[in-house]
Design a protein around this motif. Structure first.
Motif, PDB file in Angstrom:
ATOM      1  N   GLU A 192       0.991  -1.140  -0.083  1.00 40.65           N
ATOM      2  CA  GLU A 192      -0.274   0.008  -0.023  1.00 40.65           C
ATOM      3  C   GLU A 192       0.844   1.201  -0.231  1.00 40.65           C
ATOM      4  N   PRO A 193       0.575   1.864  -0.887  1.00 39.69           N
ATOM      5  CA  PRO A 193       1.722   3.218  -1.124  1.00 39.69           C
ATOM      6  C   PRO A 193       1.721   4.349  -0.230  1.00 39.69           C
ATOM      7  N   ARG A 194       0.680   4.511   0.494  1.00 41.27           N
ATOM      8  CA  ARG A 194       0.849   5.372   1.369  1.00 41.27           C
ATOM      9  C   ARG A 194       1.281   5.013   2.807  1.00 41.27           C
ATOM     10  N   TYR A 195       1.716   3.860   2.720  1.00 44.67           N
ATOM     11  CA  TYR A 195       2.690   3.543   4.008  1.00 44.67           C
ATOM     12  C   TYR A 195       4.244   3.839   3.582  1.00 44.67           C
ATOM     13  N   LEU A 196       4.581   4.559   2.518  1.00 50.20           N
ATOM     14  CA  LEU A 196       5.469   4.666   1.762  1.00 50.20           C
ATOM     15  C   LEU A 196       5.748   5.547   2.027  1.00 50.20           C
ATOM     16  N   GLU A 197       4.941   6.566   1.535  1.00 49.33           N
ATOM     17  CA  GLU A 197       4.243   7.628   1.154  1.00 49.33           C
ATOM     18  C   GLU A 197       4.902   8.074   3.017  1.00 49.33           C
ATOM     19  N   ALA A 198       4.476   8.535   3.697  1.00 48.76           N
ATOM     20  CA  ALA A 198       4.408   8.429   4.901  1.00 48.76           C
ATOM     21  C   ALA A 198       5.722   8.817   5.836  1.00 48.76           C
ATOM     22  N   ALA A 199       6.031   7.306   5.449  1.00 47.95           N
ATOM     23  CA  ALA A 199       7.400   7.021   6.082  1.00 47.95           C
ATOM     24  C   ALA A 199       8.669   7.620   4.932  1.00 47.95           C
ATOM     25  N   GLU A 200       8.237   8.147   3.932  1.00 47.89           N
ATOM     26  CA  GLU A 200       9.102   9.610   3.651  1.00 47.89           C
ATOM     27  C   GLU A 200       8.858  10.369   4.087  1.00 47.89           C
ATOM     28  N   ALA A 201       7.723  10.542   4.189  1.00 43.26           N
ATOM     29  CA  ALA A 201       7.164  12.473   4.652  1.00 43.26           C
ATOM     30  C   ALA A 201       8.051  12.048   5.929  1.00 43.26           C
ATOM     31  N   LEU A 202       8.541  11.465   6.871  1.00 39.60           N
ATOM     32  CA  LEU A 202       9.115  11.549   8.221  1.00 39.60           C
ATOM     33  C   LEU A 202      10.519  11.500   8.662  1.00 39.60           C
ATOM     34  N   ALA A 203      10.887  10.900   6.890  1.00 39.55           N
ATOM     35  CA  ALA A 203      12.591  10.763   7.129  1.00 39.55           C
ATOM     36  C   ALA A 203      12.556  11.992   6.500  1.00 39.55           C
ATOM     37  N   LYS A 204      12.141  12.960   5.973  1.00 36.30           N
ATOM     38  CA  LYS A 204      12.443  14.557   5.392  1.00 36.30           C
ATOM     39  C   LYS A 204      12.375  14.748   6.418  1.00 36.30           C
ATOM     40  N   VAL A 205      11.075  15.022   7.497  1.00 34.82           N
ATOM     41  CA  VAL A 205      11.413  16.064   8.713  1.00 34.82           C
ATOM     42  C   VAL A 205      11.904  15.918   9.256  1.00 34.82           C
ATOM     43  N   ALA A 206      12.713  14.157  10.044  1.00 34.52           N
ATOM     44  CA  ALA A 206      13.508  13.453  10.786  1.00 34.52           C
ATOM     45  C   ALA A 206      15.217  14.767  10.076  1.00 34.52           C
ATOM     46  N   GLU A 207      15.554  14.257   8.715  1.00 31.88           N
ATOM     47  CA  GLU A 207      16.275  14.941   8.415  1.00 31.88           C
ATOM     48  C   GLU A 207      16.327  16.284   8.807  1.00 31.88           C
ATOM     49  N   ALA A 208      15.420  17.451   8.676  1.00 34.55           N
ATOM     50  CA  ALA A 208      15.887  18.584   8.999  1.00 34.55           C
ATOM     51  C   ALA A 208      15.203  18.809   9.950  1.00 34.55           C
ATOM     52  N   HIS A 209      15.017  17.942  11.322  1.00 35.82           N
ATOM     53  CA  HIS A 209      15.136  18.525  12.575  1.00 35.82           C
ATOM     54  C   HIS A 209      16.073  18.021  13.274  1.00 35.82           C
ATOM     55  N   PHE A 210      16.692  16.467  12.913  1.00 32.65           N
ATOM     56  CA  PHE A 210      17.861  16.094  14.153  1.00 32.65           C
ATOM     57  C   PHE A 210      19.205  15.868  13.605  1.00 32.65           C
ATOM     58  N   TRP A 211      19.362  16.692  12.092  1.00 34.07           N
ATOM     59  CA  TRP A 211      20.733  16.000  11.442  1.00 34.07           C
ATOM     60  C   TRP A 211      21.216  17.038  11.907  1.00 34.07           C
ATOM     61  N   ASP A 212      23.099  16.785  12.435  1.00 28.03           N
ATOM     62  CA  ASP A 212      23.326  18.037  13.043  1.00 28.03           C
ATOM     63  C   ASP A 212      24.719  17.972  11.868  1.00 28.03           C
ATOM     64  N   GLU A 213      24.728  19.232  11.017  1.00 30.65           N
ATOM     65  CA  GLU A 213      25.382  19.284   9.701  1.00 30.65           C
ATOM     66  C   GLU A 213      27.429  19.080  10.539  1.00 30.65           C
ATOM     67  N   ARG A 214      27.114  19.885  11.592  1.00 28.92           N
ATOM     68  CA  ARG A 214      28.298  19.951  12.335  1.00 28.92           C
ATOM     69  C   ARG A 214      29.241  19.035  12.473  1.00 28.92           C
ATOM     70  N   LYS A 215      28.793  18.172  13.244  1.00 29.22           N
ATOM     71  CA  LYS A 215      29.041  17.153  13.617  1.00 29.22           C
ATOM     72  C   LYS A 215      28.559  15.445  12.848  1.00 29.22           C
ATOM     73  N   GLN A 216      27.665  15.682  11.692  1.00 32.72           N
ATOM     74  CA  GLN A 216      27.820  14.769  10.724  1.00 32.72           C
ATOM     75  C   GLN A 216      26.967  13.779  11.235  1.00 32.72           C
ATOM     76  N   ALA A 217      26.095  14.234  12.669  1.00 31.27           N
ATOM     77  CA  ALA A 217      25.105  12.549  13.518  1.00 31.27           C
ATOM     78  C   ALA A 217      23.894  13.450  13.442  1.00 31.27           C
ATOM     79  N   TYR A 218      22.720  12.752  13.980  1.00 30.46           N
ATOM     80  CA  TYR A 218      21.709  12.551  14.238  1.00 30.46           C
ATOM     81  C   TYR A 218      21.576  12.950  16.089  1.00 30.46           C
TER      82      TYR A 218
END
Length: 384
Positions: A192-218
């Motif tokens: 069911e594509p809706r689950y993949l689409e939700a996973a993709e949206a969650l991953a994008k938000v997580a990357e934006a809010h938890f990734w520390d560019e300086r430390k290269q870590a979450y």
């Protein structure tokens, strides 16, 4: 789990206490005299043998945590019964013991529904449901996912906890990572594509809010959260996997399933950053190791093309062949192509009216296969 730890709306509760009446394990353990008080002599003899309940016990105070030690075939021989009769008696003994146990004081239960822990349950049930062809397990995973996406995710931010009708606390990295990984597994069990689409949206938000560019870590909590004394980073896979590891697993799976190479950008950087820790202490980074394995293999994927009936023999191979790095997608020729999967599905068609599977690594695909035996040979790990 289904009986004790599932909310009527589909989410899974957080925990169940180990003790009741001030004694650890009291609700769950048995002593020989307790078994004999509940069962007839013939059923008691069988239960004591099967579960190896002894006067010494295997737990505290001479009590026994039940485990299936002596198989039914051996029980039948020892008690001079047919296997069918041994199975019937064992089922009856289990039923009566369960009814007696239900009269005991039950352990307390924490009925919070946590996004991340539900993600872990979704993942386990979805994968096991695929392997064992248990549609009921997949249905449990689906109900949990639907609950969490409905009550804790608004499309922009994920809440961590739900209790008494309220969603509370902004999600941590483990909530995003665990849920995204669970949803990619659920897609592969349901297609069911809706689950993949939700996973993709969650991953994008997580990357934006938890990734520390300086430390290269979450970070464990969102970047810039004001009430933290010290910023913590999610690294180790301990009793629970690190959210950074499960998010990395989800990102690699998303790359494989969508054909979008951008999903590999942060996994490549993060795994490179953690390379030495992973090499020196692999037991401390189990889930990150799984992600790295799939990453090194080139985010391998299997895309099935054809009607569900046509691809069924090929899909069956994935249930019986251990190929942990592969992600599985299905293109139904009669269904519209989801926008997020357009790149992966391009050119993936049935072959001569037969169901086909396209095996891809590094976003390059081999010629399609139509024979289950050929697919099984291709999935055997290299060098074995």
């Amino acid at each position: 789990m289904r009986r004790e730890m599932t909310d009527a709306r589909g989410g899974f509760y957080a925990t169940q206490d180990a003790d009741s009446e001030g004694e650890e394990g009291k609700f769950f353990v048995w002593k020989p005299e307790e078994v004999r008080a509940v069962l007839s002599p013939e059923l008691a003899e069988l239960a004591l043998l099967h579960f190896r309940i002894t006067d010494r016990g295997n737990f505290e105070h001479g009590a026994t945590v039940l485990e299936s030690v002596v198989p039914v075939e051996e029980l039948a021989k020892q008690l001079q019964l047919s296997q069918e009769e041994a199975e019937r008696r064992l089922a009856e003994a289990r039923r009566r013991l369960f009814e007696a146990r239900e009269k005991r004081v039950k352990p307390g239960r924490d009925d919070k529904i946590l996004a991340g822990w539900n993600g872990l349950m979704i993942r386990g049930l979805a994968f096991a449901g695929r392997v064992f062809e248990r549609a009921d397990w997949v249905a449990l995973a689906r109900r949990s996912a639907d609950f969490v996406l409905r009550e804790l995710w608004d499309g922009q931010r994920l809440r961590r906890s739900y209790q008494e009708g309220q969603a509370r606390i902004p999600g941590f990295i483990e909530d995003y990572g665990d849920l995204a990984a669970g949803l990619t597994a659920l897609y592969q069990a349901t297609f069911e594509p809706r689950y993949l689409e939700a996973a993709e949206a969650l991953a994008k938000v997580a990357e934006a809010h938890f990734w520390d560019e300086r430390k290269q870590a979450y970070l464990t909590a969102p970047v810039g959260q004001a009430d933290l004394v010290v910023a913590n980073y999610a690294t180790f896979d301990n009793a629970f996997p690190s959210g950074a590891s499960t998010l990395t697993e989800a990102q690699v799976a998303l790359a494989a399933l969508t054909g979008n190479k951008q999903h590999l950008e942060l996994p490549e950087r993060y795994v490179s950053r953690m390379r030495e820790q992973l090499r020196q202490n692999p037991m401390g980074y189990g889930h990150l190791g799984l992600a790295a394995d799939a990453l090194v293999e080139g985010a391998p994927s299997l895309t099935f093309a054809g009607t569900r009936e046509a691809v069924a023999p090929l899909l069956a191979v994935t249930r019986t062949t251990y190929a942990p790095t592969f992600a599985c997608a299905w293109r139904d020729p009669a269904a519209p192509v989801p926008p997020s999967m357009r790149e992966n599905f391009e050119g993936r068609e049935p072959v001569g009216g037969q169901g086909a599977v396209y095996l891809c690594r590094h976003f390059a695909c081999e010629p399609p296969l139509t024979a289950p035996g050929e697919l099984a040979r291709k999935l055997v790990p290299r060098g074995t």
